[in-house]
Design a protein around this motif. Sequence first.
Motif, short mmCIF file in Angstrom:
data_model
loop_
_atom_site.label_atom_id
_atom_site.label_comp_id
_atom_site.label_asym_id
_atom_site.label_seq_id
_atom_site.Cartn_x
_atom_site.Cartn_y
_atom_site.Cartn_z
N PHE A 1 0.67 -1.08 -0.14
CA PHE A 1 0.37 -0.01 -0.05
C PHE A 1 0.92 0.94 0.10
O PHE A 1 1.76 1.28 0.08
CB PHE A 1 -0.81 0.18 1.31
N GLY A 2 0.33 1.81 -0.13
CA GLY A 2 0.75 3.98 -0.53
C GLY A 2 -0.43 4.95 -0.80
O GLY A 2 -1.31 4.56 -0.39
N LEU A 3 0.71 5.99 -0.79
CA LEU A 3 -0.15 7.20 -1.50
C LEU A 3 -0.32 7.27 -2.84
O LEU A 3 0.76 6.83 -3.60
CB LEU A 3 0.78 8.47 -0.62
N PHE A 4 -1.81 7.19 -3.51
CA PHE A 4 -1.26 7.39 -4.61
C PHE A 4 -1.60 9.35 -4.66
O PHE A 4 -2.13 9.86 -3.80
CB PHE A 4 -3.85 7.08 -4.40
N ALA A 5 -1.31 9.21 -5.99
CA ALA A 5 -1.94 10.38 -6.80
C ALA A 5 -3.22 11.01 -6.92
O ALA A 5 -4.05 9.87 -8.00
CB ALA A 5 -1.28 10.70 -7.74
N VAL A 6 -3.49 11.54 -7.13
CA VAL A 6 -5.27 11.53 -7.17
C VAL A 6 -5.47 12.55 -8.27
O VAL A 6 -4.87 14.04 -8.30
CB VAL A 6 -5.53 12.75 -5.71
N GLU A 7 -5.87 12.34 -9.14
CA GLU A 7 -6.33 13.32 -10.88
C GLU A 7 -8.12 12.89 -10.09
O GLU A 7 -8.90 12.38 -10.31
CB GLU A 7 -6.04 12.12 -11.71
N ILE A 8 -7.96 14.38 -10.99
CA ILE A 8 -9.32 14.37 -11.83
C ILE A 8 -9.67 13.92 -12.71
O ILE A 8 -8.96 14.34 -13.81
CB ILE A 8 -9.43 15.99 -11.88
N ARG A 9 -11.03 13.09 -12.62
CA ARG A 9 -11.40 12.81 -13.75
C ARG A 9 -11.60 13.35 -15.16
O ARG A 9 -11.20 13.20 -16.03
CB ARG A 9 -12.53 11.96 -13.56
N SER A 10 -12.09 14.72 -14.28
CA SER A 10 -12.90 15.56 -15.84
C SER A 10 -11.53 16.10 -16.33
O SER A 10 -11.60 16.56 -17.99
CB SER A 10 -14.02 15.99 -15.63
N THR A 11 -10.68 16.48 -16.33
CA THR A 11 -9.58 17.12 -16.45
C THR A 11 -7.66 16.17 -16.66
O THR A 11 -7.65 16.89 -17.46
CB THR A 11 -9.24 18.46 -15.40
N GLY A 12 -7.67 15.44 -16.31
CA GLY A 12 -6.57 14.68 -16.09
C GLY A 12 -5.24 15.37 -14.96
O GLY A 12 -4.61 15.23 -14.71
N GLU A 13 -6.56 16.82 -14.35
CA GLU A 13 -5.58 17.55 -13.33
C GLU A 13 -4.44 16.17 -11.99
O GLU A 13 -5.46 16.00 -11.71
CB GLU A 13 -6.08 18.53 -12.60
N LEU A 14 -3.40 16.73 -11.84
CA LEU A 14 -3.06 16.36 -10.55
C LEU A 14 -4.26 17.21 -9.44
O LEU A 14 -3.41 18.00 -9.48
CB LEU A 14 -2.14 15.97 -10.16
#
Length: 180
Positions: free
Chosen positions: A62-75
């Motif tokens: 397990f670890g820390l995920f990058a969180v991406e906005i689905r609609s824009t692809g922005e981190l």
Amino acid sequence: MVTLETPRLILRRWREEDIAPMAAVNADPEVMRWIRDGGVRDEQQTRDGVQAWESEWESQGFGLFAVEIRSTGELAGFTGLSVPGFLPEVLPAVEVGWRLGRSHWGQGLATEAAAAAVRFGFEERGLERIVSIAQVGNDASERIMTKLGMHPVRETVNPTCGRRVRVFELSSGQYVTATR
């Protein structure tokens, strides 16, 4: 490779192109106000952090995920699970944490992301307990912890910076009861 999806977010492993936007999040004094001593981090410190998070995936599962906005692809930032080695008195433990850029605050995204990480920890990794740690005064993070079903179990001092922190906790049994 583990990828989690929520209605608005994709939680995924880190990519090289995530370093610059995550460094921008880490360079914002308001974002970093409640992190350790409140100091900002530069691009190299961010890169080192991402490498450490990826190593934890390999060693812990397990670890820390990058969180991406689905609609824009922005981190937007990160969420996920890590071992809170900075606070030895709570060990053994796994902590859920999050950090989002200021433009993503106040939309429920941190709660949405952290809830997916908690679900992953209990349902996919079979954890017995998940904690979350916030500096005293960080009311926004404590509200998220409460929304996750967590409850405060202790107040102590973070030995790495001398600031007071509250530890919240959720057991697998409490999680199962709440999600029925």
